[in-house]
Scaffold this motif. Structure first.
Motif, PDB file in Angstrom:
ATOM      1  N   LEU A 286       0.842  -1.192   0.000  1.00 53.39           N
ATOM      2  CA  LEU A 286       0.000   0.000   0.000  1.00 53.39           C
ATOM      3  C   LEU A 286       0.876   1.241   0.000  1.00 53.39           C
ATOM      4  O   LEU A 286       1.876   1.321   0.720  1.00 53.39           O
ATOM      5  CB  LEU A 286      -0.918  -0.006   1.214  1.00 53.39           C
ATOM      6  CG  LEU A 286      -1.991  -1.105   1.216  1.00 53.39           C
ATOM      7  CD1 LEU A 286      -2.760  -1.081   2.523  1.00 53.39           C
ATOM      8  CD2 LEU A 286      -2.935  -0.956   0.032  1.00 53.39           C
ATOM      9  N   SER A 287       0.485   2.214  -0.802  1.00 47.86           N
ATOM     10  CA  SER A 287       1.345   3.366  -1.043  1.00 47.86           C
ATOM     11  C   SER A 287       0.745   4.643  -0.457  1.00 47.86           C
ATOM     12  O   SER A 287      -0.348   4.643   0.121  1.00 47.86           O
ATOM     13  CB  SER A 287       1.563   3.554  -2.547  1.00 47.86           C
ATOM     14  OG  SER A 287       0.378   4.065  -3.148  1.00 47.86           O
ATOM     15  N   GLU A 288       1.465   5.740  -0.652  1.00 46.81           N
ATOM     16  CA  GLU A 288       1.013   7.046  -0.201  1.00 46.81           C
ATOM     17  C   GLU A 288       0.403   7.857  -1.338  1.00 46.81           C
ATOM     18  O   GLU A 288       0.201   9.069  -1.192  1.00 46.81           O
ATOM     19  CB  GLU A 288       2.180   7.804   0.436  1.00 46.81           C
ATOM     20  CG  GLU A 288       2.699   7.147   1.698  1.00 46.81           C
ATOM     21  CD  GLU A 288       3.766   7.963   2.399  1.00 46.81           C
ATOM     22  OE1 GLU A 288       3.982   9.117   1.999  1.00 46.81           O
ATOM     23  OE2 GLU A 288       4.376   7.444   3.340  1.00 46.81           O
ATOM     24  N   CYS A 289       0.099   7.193  -2.457  1.00 45.55           N
ATOM     25  CA  CYS A 289      -0.643   7.901  -3.502  1.00 45.55           C
ATOM     26  C   CYS A 289      -2.046   8.199  -2.983  1.00 45.55           C
ATOM     27  O   CYS A 289      -2.475   7.661  -1.951  1.00 45.55           O
ATOM     28  CB  CYS A 289      -0.702   7.059  -4.781  1.00 45.55           C
ATOM     29  SG  CYS A 289      -1.808   5.618  -4.690  1.00 45.55           S
ATOM     30  N   SER A 290      -2.783   9.035  -3.668  1.00 43.82           N
ATOM     31  CA  SER A 290      -4.121   9.376  -3.203  1.00 43.82           C
ATOM     32  C   SER A 290      -5.063   8.188  -3.379  1.00 43.82           C
ATOM     33  O   SER A 290      -4.834   7.301  -4.213  1.00 43.82           O
ATOM     34  CB  SER A 290      -4.668  10.584  -3.968  1.00 43.82           C
ATOM     35  OG  SER A 290      -5.004  10.222  -5.289  1.00 43.82           O
ATOM     36  N   LEU A 291      -6.126   8.182  -2.598  1.00 43.53           N
ATOM     37  CA  LEU A 291      -7.131   7.131  -2.729  1.00 43.53           C
ATOM     38  C   LEU A 291      -7.705   7.113  -4.140  1.00 43.53           C
ATOM     39  O   LEU A 291      -8.028   6.057  -4.672  1.00 43.53           O
ATOM     40  CB  LEU A 291      -8.250   7.342  -1.709  1.00 43.53           C
ATOM     41  CG  LEU A 291      -7.876   7.148  -0.235  1.00 43.53           C
ATOM     42  CD1 LEU A 291      -9.004   7.623   0.671  1.00 43.53           C
ATOM     43  CD2 LEU A 291      -7.547   5.692   0.051  1.00 43.53           C
ATOM     44  N   ARG A 292      -7.822   8.275  -4.739  1.00 43.78           N
ATOM     45  CA  ARG A 292      -8.360   8.366  -6.094  1.00 43.78           C
ATOM     46  C   ARG A 292      -7.391   7.803  -7.122  1.00 43.78           C
ATOM     47  O   ARG A 292      -7.808   7.170  -8.097  1.00 43.78           O
ATOM     48  CB  ARG A 292      -8.700   9.819  -6.431  1.00 43.78           C
ATOM     49  CG  ARG A 292      -9.342   9.999  -7.797  1.00 43.78           C
ATOM     50  CD  ARG A 292      -9.606  11.456  -8.107  1.00 43.78           C
ATOM     51  NE  ARG A 292     -10.207  11.602  -9.430  1.00 43.78           N
ATOM     52  CZ  ARG A 292     -11.503  11.521  -9.696  1.00 43.78           C
ATOM     53  NH1 ARG A 292     -12.347  11.319  -8.705  1.00 43.78           N
ATOM     54  NH2 ARG A 292     -11.962  11.658 -10.917  1.00 43.78           N
ATOM     55  N   GLU A 293      -6.114   8.027  -6.931  1.00 42.34           N
ATOM     56  CA  GLU A 293      -5.118   7.557  -7.901  1.00 42.34           C
ATOM     57  C   GLU A 293      -4.921   6.047  -7.848  1.00 42.34           C
ATOM     58  O   GLU A 293      -4.516   5.443  -8.846  1.00 42.34           O
ATOM     59  CB  GLU A 293      -3.768   8.242  -7.646  1.00 42.34           C
ATOM     60  CG  GLU A 293      -3.748   9.723  -7.970  1.00 42.34           C
ATOM     61  CD  GLU A 293      -2.451  10.384  -7.522  1.00 42.34           C
ATOM     62  OE1 GLU A 293      -2.008  11.313  -8.212  1.00 42.34           O
ATOM     63  OE2 GLU A 293      -1.892   9.960  -6.487  1.00 42.34           O
ATOM     64  N   GLN A 294      -5.201   5.455  -6.719  1.00 37.98           N
ATOM     65  CA  GLN A 294      -4.964   4.020  -6.559  1.00 37.98           C
ATOM     66  C   GLN A 294      -5.956   3.199  -7.380  1.00 37.98           C
ATOM     67  O   GLN A 294      -7.157   3.458  -7.370  1.00 37.98           O
ATOM     68  CB  GLN A 294      -5.085   3.626  -5.081  1.00 37.98           C
ATOM     69  CG  GLN A 294      -4.943   2.145  -4.797  1.00 37.98           C
ATOM     70  CD  GLN A 294      -3.545   1.646  -5.094  1.00 37.98           C
ATOM     71  OE1 GLN A 294      -2.575   2.097  -4.490  1.00 37.98           O
ATOM     72  NE2 GLN A 294      -3.432   0.719  -6.040  1.00 37.98           N
ATOM     73  N   ARG A 295      -5.455   2.220  -8.094  1.00 35.94           N
ATOM     74  CA  ARG A 295      -6.336   1.227  -8.727  1.00 35.94           C
ATOM     75  C   ARG A 295      -6.639   0.150  -7.685  1.00 35.94           C
ATOM     76  O   ARG A 295      -5.741  -0.449  -7.108  1.00 35.94           O
ATOM     77  CB  ARG A 295      -5.663   0.579  -9.947  1.00 35.94           C
ATOM     78  CG  ARG A 295      -6.515  -0.515 -10.622  1.00 35.94           C
ATOM     79  CD  ARG A 295      -5.740  -1.184 -11.745  1.00 35.94           C
ATOM     80  NE  ARG A 295      -6.557  -2.127 -12.528  1.00 35.94           N
ATOM     81  CZ  ARG A 295      -6.652  -3.432 -12.287  1.00 35.94           C
ATOM     82  NH1 ARG A 295      -5.966  -3.980 -11.279  1.00 35.94           N
ATOM     83  NH2 ARG A 295      -7.406  -4.202 -13.045  1.00 35.94           N
TER      84      ARG A 295
END
Length: 235
Positions: A31-40
């Motif tokens: 799990l990353s620190e990208c935004s929830l929207r950016e995550q697939r």
């Protein structure tokens, strides 16, 4: 994570084409620190022969993708697994998958490999995720000889974390569907339940952003903290 940490020692004689595809599966991403929207995200639901974690089998798989903050209806996954002989329990009265549907289903190894290609390196969402995670992990080990490494987040935990005012902590999917007044026209079918879970997840992601939870990693951390507080003894 290397491919060799993802695969178990070979214990199954898979056809050469399946083995080659298996070896080319991407490793699961943390799990990353990208935004929830950016995550697939891949939203998964399983129908099984029963609820015994050690004996029952996966009968049907349904999944949808959340990408760019929306459900991508072009990316839907549905398979019924074929078994020559399978003992169906009372659960057939709920999900309606009978002997004829199972006989016409897909080879389990083929279907599971297609699922893992569909998931790619994405994290997985499910309602009561520990059950789906365990059952899928067993199926992958039995039919493909590989280990499930993908992170799973449980929508059944995310909902009460973000909506404590609902006072329905131990609720099922139907309870949350009713609480959010979602229009769901079919239930207890893997693809339909995956879609309902995905719709609920999108609402919850919006609530998460309002509560300053902006990334998948941050959401996992908040879930872990919430669970620890629930499990802490009260004096």
């Amino acid at each position: 994570m290397s491919l060799f940490s993802w695969l178990r020692p070979a214990s199954l004689a898979l056809p050469a084409d399946l083995q080659q595809r298996l070896e080319h599966l991407p490793a699961a991403a943390a799990l990353s620190e990208c935004s929830l929207r950016e995550q697939r995200w891949v939203v998964l639901d399983l129908e099984t022969t029963g609820l015994n974690l050690n004996k029952d089998r996966v009968l049907s798989i349904g999944a949808v993708v959340i990408e760019d903050g929306a459900i991508d209806f072009r990316q839907q996954f549905e398979r019924t697994l074929q078994y020559p002989q399978v003992k169906l329990g009372p659960s057939v009265l709920i999900h309606g998958i009978g002997p004829s549907a199972i006989a016409a289903g897909s080879d389990p190894a083929q279907a599971l490999l297609e699922l893992m290609e569909y998931i790619g390196d994405s994290p997985v969402l499910a309602f009561h995720a520990p059950f789906d995670q365990h059952m899928l992990g067993r199926a992958l080990k039995d039919h493909l000889g590989c280990k499930l490494q993908h992170p799973f987040l449980d929508v059944a935990d995310i909902a009460p974390l973000l909506c404590p005012q609902a006072h329905i902590r131990e609720a099922g999917l139907d309870d949350w569907i009713d609480w959010f007044k979602l229009e769901v026209f079919e239930r207890h079918h893997a693809s339909a339940d995956a879609l309902a879970t995905a719709e609920l997840a999108l609402i919850l992601f919006s609530r998460a952003r309002q509560q300053q939870i902006h990334s998948p990693l941050n959401l996992q951390q908040r879930l872990s903290q919430w669970k620890r507080r629930r499990q802490a003894p009260s004096f």
